[in-house]
Scaffold this motif. Sequence first.
Motif, PDB file in Angstrom:
ATOM      1  N   VAL A   1       1.513   5.429  -0.022  1.00  0.00           N
ATOM      2  CA  VAL A   1       1.001   6.740   0.351  1.00  0.00           C
ATOM      3  C   VAL A   1       1.968   7.780  -0.209  1.00  0.00           C
ATOM      4  CG1 VAL A   1       0.437   8.305   2.252  1.00  0.00           C
ATOM      5  CG2 VAL A   1      -0.050   5.845   2.464  1.00  0.00           C
TER       6      VAL A   1
ATOM      7  N   LEU B   1      -4.955   9.393   6.843  1.00  0.00           N
ATOM      8  CA  LEU B   1      -4.885   7.950   6.596  1.00  0.00           C
ATOM      9  C   LEU B   1      -5.944   7.195   7.385  1.00  0.00           C
ATOM     10  CD1 LEU B   1      -1.036   7.341   6.443  1.00  0.00           C
ATOM     11  CD2 LEU B   1      -2.663   7.609   4.549  1.00  0.00           C
TER      12      LEU B   1
ATOM     13  N   LYS C   1       0.856  -1.191   0.000  1.00  0.00           N
ATOM     14  CA  LYS C   1       0.000   0.000   0.000  1.00  0.00           C
ATOM     15  C   LYS C   1       0.889   1.236   0.000  1.00  0.00           C
ATOM     16  CE  LYS C   1      -3.723   2.457   0.442  1.00  0.00           C
ATOM     17  NZ  LYS C   1      -4.485   2.801  -0.714  1.00  0.00           N
TER      18      LYS C   1
ATOM     19  N   ASP D   1      -9.032   6.648   5.437  1.00  0.00           N
ATOM     20  CA  ASP D   1      -8.907   5.831   4.230  1.00  0.00           C
ATOM     21  C   ASP D   1      -9.025   4.356   4.601  1.00  0.00           C
ATOM     22  OD1 ASP D   1      -7.962   4.343   2.028  1.00  0.00           O
ATOM     23  OD2 ASP D   1      -6.672   5.977   1.382  1.00  0.00           O
TER      24      ASP D   1
ATOM     25  N   THR E   1      -0.967   7.856  -8.580  1.00  0.00           N
ATOM     26  CA  THR E   1      -0.994   7.202  -7.269  1.00  0.00           C
ATOM     27  C   THR E   1      -2.274   6.388  -7.130  1.00  0.00           C
ATOM     28  OG1 THR E   1       0.355   8.942  -6.273  1.00  0.00           O
ATOM     29  CG2 THR E   1      -0.939   7.570  -4.773  1.00  0.00           C
TER      30      THR E   1
ATOM     31  N   GLY F   1      -2.824   3.498  -4.634  1.00  0.00           N
ATOM     32  CA  GLY F   1      -2.251   4.265  -3.536  1.00  0.00           C
ATOM     33  C   GLY F   1      -3.161   5.379  -3.055  1.00  0.00           C
ATOM     34  N   THR F   2      -2.695   6.038  -2.026  1.00  0.00           N
ATOM     35  CA  THR F   2      -3.393   7.175  -1.442  1.00  0.00           C
ATOM     36  C   THR F   2      -2.531   8.415  -1.636  1.00  0.00           C
ATOM     37  OG1 THR F   2      -4.435   5.779   0.228  1.00  0.00           O
ATOM     38  CG2 THR F   2      -4.294   8.138   0.722  1.00  0.00           C
ATOM     39  N   TYR F   3      -3.139   9.480  -2.144  1.00  0.00           N
ATOM     40  CA  TYR F   3      -2.437  10.737  -2.367  1.00  0.00           C
ATOM     41  C   TYR F   3      -2.959  11.778  -1.394  1.00  0.00           C
ATOM     42  CZ  TYR F   3      -1.042  15.115  -4.582  1.00  0.00           C
ATOM     43  OH  TYR F   3      -0.524  16.365  -4.827  1.00  0.00           O
TER      44      TYR F   3
ATOM     45  N   VAL G   1      -6.184   1.964   3.654  1.00  0.00           N
ATOM     46  CA  VAL G   1      -4.970   2.068   4.484  1.00  0.00           C
ATOM     47  C   VAL G   1      -5.207   1.383   5.822  1.00  0.00           C
ATOM     48  CG1 VAL G   1      -3.441   3.664   5.712  1.00  0.00           C
ATOM     49  CG2 VAL G   1      -4.140   4.167   3.368  1.00  0.00           C
TER      50      VAL G   1
END
Length: 135
Positions: free
Chosen positions: A28, A102, A26, A105, A58, A63-65, A108
Amino acid sequence: TKARCLPGQKAYFVELLAMLKKQNIKTVVVGMPSQDSNRNLLPQSFWTEFRQFLAVNTEANGGTYIDLFDDPRFVATKDYLDTVHLNRWGGAKLVSIIASELAKDSSVVTALNTKADPNSSRSRTTATTQSSYWH
């Protein structure tokens, strides 16, 4: 104007994201805060395109932006050592904001709560590395 190295850096970034996704890691990505005087060194069109590039690539790779480039919670006279580097108060604020983002999310949170398979080679390597690091 565009730096000649930018296309190569973008390609590397996309390949890195793809590799991490393939390995079920994962990701970030954080657009780090900086002051107006630093961001104004490049045209607004650069920042618009760059933010979009980071977000799209991302998220396309699972992913997490988190975009904090011009986040107003960071105060020039309180949180920075210079126009781009945070001081200890700014750093504490950064960690708190990232943790808060996070926590919202679910992907995550799921990744953090998922226990690794103790029989996988990655888990054994991680456990061995952590064990030798902490002892």
